[in-house]
Each structure stands twice: as structure tokens, then as C-alpha cells.
Design a protein around this motif. Structure first.
Motif, PDB file in Angstrom:
ATOM      1  N   SER A  43       0.870  -1.188   0.000  1.00  0.00           N
ATOM      2  CA  SER A  43       0.000   0.000   0.000  1.00  0.00           C
ATOM      3  C   SER A  43       0.906   1.237   0.000  1.00  0.00           C
ATOM      4  CB  SER A  43      -0.918  -0.014   1.227  1.00  0.00           C
ATOM      5  OG  SER A  43      -0.175  -0.400   2.372  1.00  0.00           O
ATOM      6  N   GLU A  44       1.982   1.148  -0.785  1.00  0.00           N
ATOM      7  CA  GLU A  44       3.057   2.139  -0.803  1.00  0.00           C
ATOM      8  C   GLU A  44       2.685   3.448  -1.474  1.00  0.00           C
ATOM      9  OE1 GLU A  44       2.823  -0.493  -2.657  1.00  0.00           O
ATOM     10  OE2 GLU A  44       3.208   0.140  -4.714  1.00  0.00           O
ATOM     11  N   SER A  45       1.631   3.443  -2.311  1.00  0.00           N
ATOM     12  CA  SER A  45       1.369   4.658  -3.075  1.00  0.00           C
ATOM     13  C   SER A  45      -0.127   4.826  -3.311  1.00  0.00           C
ATOM     14  CB  SER A  45       2.080   4.576  -4.429  1.00  0.00           C
ATOM     15  OG  SER A  45       1.517   3.548  -5.224  1.00  0.00           O
ATOM     16  N   ASP A  46      -0.520   6.042  -3.706  1.00  0.00           N
ATOM     17  CA  ASP A  46      -1.928   6.308  -4.050  1.00  0.00           C
ATOM     18  C   ASP A  46      -2.350   5.408  -5.207  1.00  0.00           C
ATOM     19  OD1 ASP A  46      -1.358   8.257  -2.266  1.00  0.00           O
ATOM     20  OD2 ASP A  46      -2.071   9.943  -3.447  1.00  0.00           O
ATOM     21  N   ILE A 121      -0.680  -9.187 -12.806  1.00  0.00           N
ATOM     22  CA  ILE A 121      -1.141  -7.830 -13.136  1.00  0.00           C
ATOM     23  C   ILE A 121      -0.087  -6.809 -12.755  1.00  0.00           C
ATOM     24  CG2 ILE A 121      -3.547  -8.514 -12.775  1.00  0.00           C
ATOM     25  CD1 ILE A 121      -3.504  -6.693 -10.244  1.00  0.00           C
ATOM     26  N   ASP A 122      -0.222  -5.634 -13.412  1.00  0.00           N
ATOM     27  CA  ASP A 122       0.647  -4.490 -13.149  1.00  0.00           C
ATOM     28  C   ASP A 122       2.051  -4.774 -13.688  1.00  0.00           C
ATOM     29  OD1 ASP A 122       1.902  -2.775 -10.172  1.00  0.00           O
ATOM     30  OD2 ASP A 122       1.826  -2.195 -12.266  1.00  0.00           O
ATOM     31  N   ARG A 123       3.007  -5.073 -12.827  1.00  0.00           N
ATOM     32  CA  ARG A 123       4.367  -5.322 -13.273  1.00  0.00           C
ATOM     33  C   ARG A 123       4.463  -6.733 -13.870  1.00  0.00           C
ATOM     34  NH1 ARG A 123       6.680  -3.159  -7.423  1.00  0.00           N
ATOM     35  NH2 ARG A 123       5.710  -1.105  -7.522  1.00  0.00           N
ATOM     36  N   SER A 124       5.685  -7.144 -14.263  1.00  0.00           N
ATOM     37  CA  SER A 124       5.853  -8.461 -14.909  1.00  0.00           C
ATOM     38  C   SER A 124       6.752  -9.351 -14.068  1.00  0.00           C
ATOM     39  CB  SER A 124       6.479  -8.265 -16.301  1.00  0.00           C
ATOM     40  OG  SER A 124       5.666  -7.405 -17.075  1.00  0.00           O
ATOM     41  N   GLN A 180      11.812  -0.181 -16.640  1.00  0.00           N
ATOM     42  CA  GLN A 180      11.487   0.344 -17.974  1.00  0.00           C
ATOM     43  C   GLN A 180      11.455   1.876 -18.016  1.00  0.00           C
ATOM     44  OE1 GLN A 180      11.494  -1.481 -20.678  1.00  0.00           O
ATOM     45  NE2 GLN A 180      11.883  -3.300 -19.427  1.00  0.00           N
ATOM     46  N   ARG A 181      10.975   2.496 -16.907  1.00  0.00           N
ATOM     47  CA  ARG A 181      10.976   3.967 -16.887  1.00  0.00           C
ATOM     48  C   ARG A 181      12.425   4.482 -16.841  1.00  0.00           C
ATOM     49  NH1 ARG A 181       6.021   4.211 -12.469  1.00  0.00           N
ATOM     50  NH2 ARG A 181       4.352   3.741 -13.947  1.00  0.00           N
ATOM     51  N   THR A 182      13.272   3.740 -16.096  1.00  0.00           N
ATOM     52  CA  THR A 182      14.691   4.084 -16.045  1.00  0.00           C
ATOM     53  C   THR A 182      15.343   3.889 -17.400  1.00  0.00           C
ATOM     54  OG1 THR A 182      14.950   3.601 -13.678  1.00  0.00           O
ATOM     55  CG2 THR A 182      16.911   3.387 -15.061  1.00  0.00           C
ATOM     56  N   GLU A 230       9.757   8.652 -10.802  1.00  0.00           N
ATOM     57  CA  GLU A 230       9.084   7.464 -11.310  1.00  0.00           C
ATOM     58  C   GLU A 230       7.734   7.158 -10.659  1.00  0.00           C
ATOM     59  OE1 GLU A 230      11.949   4.301 -11.407  1.00  0.00           O
ATOM     60  OE2 GLU A 230      13.018   5.178 -13.115  1.00  0.00           O
ATOM     61  N   ASN A 231       7.276   7.962  -9.715  1.00  0.00           N
ATOM     62  CA  ASN A 231       5.860   7.902  -9.344  1.00  0.00           C
ATOM     63  C   ASN A 231       5.459   9.143  -8.549  1.00  0.00           C
ATOM     64  OD1 ASN A 231       6.561   7.346  -6.566  1.00  0.00           O
ATOM     65  ND2 ASN A 231       4.710   6.093  -6.372  1.00  0.00           N
ATOM     66  N   ASP A 232       4.151   9.374  -8.445  1.00  0.00           N
ATOM     67  CA  ASP A 232       3.641  10.614  -7.844  1.00  0.00           C
ATOM     68  C   ASP A 232       4.045  10.755  -6.387  1.00  0.00           C
ATOM     69  OD1 ASP A 232       0.406  10.592  -9.594  1.00  0.00           O
ATOM     70  OD2 ASP A 232       2.431  11.167 -10.237  1.00  0.00           O
ATOM     71  N   PHE A 260       5.153  10.163 -12.814  1.00  0.00           N
ATOM     72  CA  PHE A 260       4.405   9.039 -13.383  1.00  0.00           C
ATOM     73  C   PHE A 260       3.284   8.632 -12.424  1.00  0.00           C
ATOM     74  CE2 PHE A 260       7.040   7.819 -17.034  1.00  0.00           C
ATOM     75  CZ  PHE A 260       8.214   8.499 -16.765  1.00  0.00           C
ATOM     76  N   ASP A 261       2.194   8.252 -12.917  1.00  0.00           N
ATOM     77  CA  ASP A 261       0.964   7.751 -12.316  1.00  0.00           C
ATOM     78  C   ASP A 261      -0.221   8.624 -12.707  1.00  0.00           C
ATOM     79  OD1 ASP A 261       2.086   6.285  -9.114  1.00  0.00           O
ATOM     80  OD2 ASP A 261       2.144   5.554 -11.188  1.00  0.00           O
ATOM     81  N   ALA A 262      -0.120   9.968 -12.522  1.00  0.00           N
ATOM     82  CA  ALA A 262      -1.246  10.879 -12.846  1.00  0.00           C
ATOM     83  C   ALA A 262      -2.450  10.613 -11.940  1.00  0.00           C
ATOM     84  CB  ALA A 262      -1.643  10.761 -14.307  1.00  0.00           C
TER      85      ALA A 262
HETATM   86  C1  GZL Z   1       3.013   0.925 -11.889  1.00  0.00           C
HETATM   87  C2  GZL Z   1       3.130   0.455 -10.477  1.00  0.00           C
HETATM   88  C3  GZL Z   1       3.942   1.417  -9.687  1.00  0.00           C
HETATM   89  C4  GZL Z   1       3.339   2.810  -9.649  1.00  0.00           C
HETATM   90  C5  GZL Z   1       3.704   3.212  -8.280  1.00  0.00           C
HETATM   91  O1  GZL Z   1       2.166   0.073 -12.590  1.00  0.00           O
HETATM   92  O2  GZL Z   1       3.768  -0.806 -10.422  1.00  0.00           O
HETATM   93  O3  GZL Z   1       4.004   0.924  -8.371  1.00  0.00           O
HETATM   94  O4  GZL Z   1       3.833   3.657 -10.639  1.00  0.00           O
HETATM   95  C6  GZL Z   1       3.453   1.932  -7.508  1.00  0.00           C
HETATM   96  O5  GZL Z   1       2.945   4.271  -7.763  1.00  0.00           O
HETATM   97  O6  GZL Z   1       4.069   1.958  -6.285  1.00  0.00           O
END
Ligand code: GZL
Length: 328
Positions: A43-46, A121-124, A180-182, A230-232, A260-262
Motif C-alpha cells: 500500500s506504498e502509493s496512491d 497484473i501491473d508489473r511483470s 522500464q521507466r529508467t 518514477e511515481n507521484d 508518473f501515475d497521474a
Molecule cells: C506501476 C506500479 C507502480 C506505480 C507506483 O504500474 O507498479 O508501483 O507507478 C506503484 O505508484 O508503487
């Protein structure tokens, strides 16, 4: 007699062992619900909170699902034990939002041997055998980075002969979003000899860590033109550190901010001229995942990779009504 006693004792011990590690599926789960074990990063981010909410709102009992959410607190080890619990519970399907890309082969083979399908889901995940999971639903993180770079190329106002000084705030090392963002930024640095990376700071996708590392950095140097965050939530931490150091940012400020995130909060800062570019990372995975699970259960083929729809925003793209209408 003693022999029979030993046999009975062994049976009791086996039954006790088999039941002690086995977490029960929540009491009252109706038998005909499709039970999903969901191992979430944390639950690290919005963004993460919105991602979890999207899954919870989608996989409700009235939709025929029971969703068991396990929060890994950004630790892969917690995910591995949660997934092994899901195997013991004999859930119908496992969803994993992986903390990092490496270290999944063993546990995914255990899930495969248990006959339980997996969706990432999300990352790989980086595994030898891609058949260990049905599909990966998430973002094209390199494309996100490329969109940020395109904006920076169009808004590089460094005077000829001067260098554009970029500070890079990195998310959790080894997470696909970070990798990938890096890569997008580091590839671009090779194409722009007048761009200089003044520092790469590790912010772990959290506001607290970014505030800490940014505060320390600003004690050594204040000579920054751009922050590529790399994130909000790391951006919010960096903004706090810049405020305390009396350094201006955003529209007309010393430092341009790319984030990143918006999320809603970042979009509001963008509309208010405090953030220059918001690169969207769509957390609303629930409906996408539901569609793919329904197809899978109907015996239909599903694609190995699904990208969610995303955009980028500058102040000129935003209105208060639009921000108010956003789901996250
Ligand atoms: C992106 C996600 C990242 C977000 C961050 O899909 O994995 O992890 O960009 C979150 O806010 O912590």
C-alpha cells in the motif's frame, strides 16, 4: 497393541499438520463462488490503493467471486508465503501483482503443479516458462518513459552550450515500472549529449523515502533543471524537500517536474502549475482482469499480454471538472 497406537498417533499427527498450515477460505464463503487469491505488492502509493480498490470493487460476491487480498508490504517473501497459502486453500485462481521481476520460477511451478491458473497484473515476472501464467495485464512502462522523454525534448530550454541537469528519482529497484521507466531515460541520455544526470536517488515509490533522499541531496547541491520522478508519491516527497530548500518548481520555476501515475493529487498540482508533466499509469485493472477471467472460464483463448489505456497530461490538458471526474 503398541503398533496400533503408533499408527493412530501417526494418522493424528498427519491430519494435524495438514490442517495447521492450511488457512481456511473465509467463513461463509458460498460454495459456488469463484475464489481468487490476490497477492498485492503493498500500500506504498496512491496508485497502489487505487489498484487494490479496483480489484475489490470488481470481484464482489454479488458478481460471483470471493477475493482474498494479501498485502505483501513490498516484500517478495511475503508474496511467496501468501501464494503457498493460496495453494493450501485450493483457490480457483491466483492473481499476483509482483514486487520485482525475478524469483518467481519455483513458486509458480508449485502453483502449476497444484493445477491453479495464475494471472499477473501491473508489473511483470521474468520466468523461464511463460506457460506458468495465463496472461500479464498492466502498462507499457517503456512507452510511458518514452512519452516523458518526448515532452522533455520539446521543452528543453537549456541555452546552447549549457547542459540540462536531470535528477532521477527511482522506484523499487527490480520492479518492471522502475526498470522500464529508467531504461527510457538512460537510453535518451545517450541521444542527448547536452543532458546530464546529476544523480539517481532511490525513492522506493514512497513519499517518505523520496523526501529523505531529496533532503539529503539538496544539502550537497541545488543545481537541478529537471526532476524525472518514477511515481507521484516520490514527487510529493521531493516537492516538500524543494519547498524547505526554497527552490521553485513547475511552471516558471527553477525545476521542471515530470511524474508518473497521474493520480488526482498530481493532476491537481499540474493544473495549479506545480508539476509540468503527468504520465498516466492506469491502476483500474479490475474490469480488464474480470473480462479475461470470464473468457478463460468460458474456454476462450486469452492474449499473453494486455496493456491498459493511458495518456499524458500537462496543465493545458486539464480542467477542474476533468480532475473531479477522475476515478483515482
Ligand atoms: C506501476 C506500479 C507502480 C506505480 C507506483 O504500474 O507498479 O508501483 O507507478 C506503484 O505508484 O508503487
Amino acid at each position: 497393541m503398541k503398533r496400533y497406537f503408533n499408527i493412530i498417533l501417526s494418522v493424528i499427527l498427519i491430519l494435524a499438520f495438514a490442517s495447521c498450515g492450511k488457512k481456511k477460505i473465509p467463513e461463509g464463503t458460498e460454495k459456488d463462488l469463484f475464489v481468487i487469491g490476490f497477492s498485492q505488492v503493498g500500500s506504498e502509493s496512491d496508485w497502489r490503493l487505487a489498484n487494490t480498490e479496483s480489484m475489490v470493487q470488481t470481484f464482489k460476491n454479488e458478481n460471483g467471486y470471493e477475493l482474498i487480498v494479501e498485502n505483501a508490504k513490498q516484500q517478495q517473501d511475503n508474496q511467496l508465503s501468501a501464494i503457498r497459502n493460496f495453494i493450501l486453500e485450493d483457490v480457483d485462481l491466483i492473481i499476483i501483482a509482483p514486487t520485482i521481476e525475478e524469483g518467481w520460477d519455483t513458486v509458480l511451478n508449485e502453483v502449476h503443479d497444484a493445477g491453479i491458473p495464475v494471472i499477473i497484473i501491473d508489473r511483470s515476472v521474468n520466468v523461464w516458462n511463460k506457460d506458468l501464467f495465463l496472461t500479464n495485464i498492466g502498462s507499457d512502462f517503456f512507452e510511458q518513459g518514452s512519452r516523458a522523454i518526448s515532452w522533455l525534448e520539446e521543452n528543453d530550454d537549456s541555452s546552447p552550450g549549457n547542459r540540462l541537469k536531470i535528477l532521477h528519482l527511482q522506484g523499487t529497484l527490480g520492479a518492471t515500472a522502475q526498470i522500464q521507466r529508467t531504461k527510457a531515460l538512460e537510453d535518451a541520455m545517450k541521444e542527448h549529449p547536452n543532458w546530464t544526470m546529476v544523480s539517481q536517488l532511490y525513492g522506493d515509490f514512497t513519499e517518505a523515502k523520496a523526501y529523505e533522499v531529496m533532503t539529503e541531496y539538496l544539502k550537497k547541491s541545488r543545481d537541478i533543471d529537471v526532476i524525472y520522478s518514477e511515481n507521484d508519491n516520490m514527487t510529493f516527497g521531493a516537492m516538500r524537500a524543494l519547498d524547505e530548500a526554497g527552490i521553485t518548481y513547475g511552471e516558471g520555476g527553477q525545476v521542471k517536474i515530470i511524474t508518473f501515475d497521474a493520480t488526482k493529487k498530481a493532476l491537481q498540482y499540474c493544473l495549479d502549475g506545480k508539476i509540468n508533466l503527468c504520465v498516466e499509469c492506469n491502476p483500474m485493472h479490475g474490469p480488464y482482469v474480470l473480462d479475461l477471467i470470464e473468457k478463460y472460464r468460458a474456454g476462450e483463448a486469452i492474449p499473453k499480454q494486455v496493456y491498459v489505456e493511458e495518456s499524458v497530461f500537462t496543465k493545458d490538458d486539464l480542467t477542474q471538472d476533468f480532475i473531479n471526474s477522475r476515478g483515482y
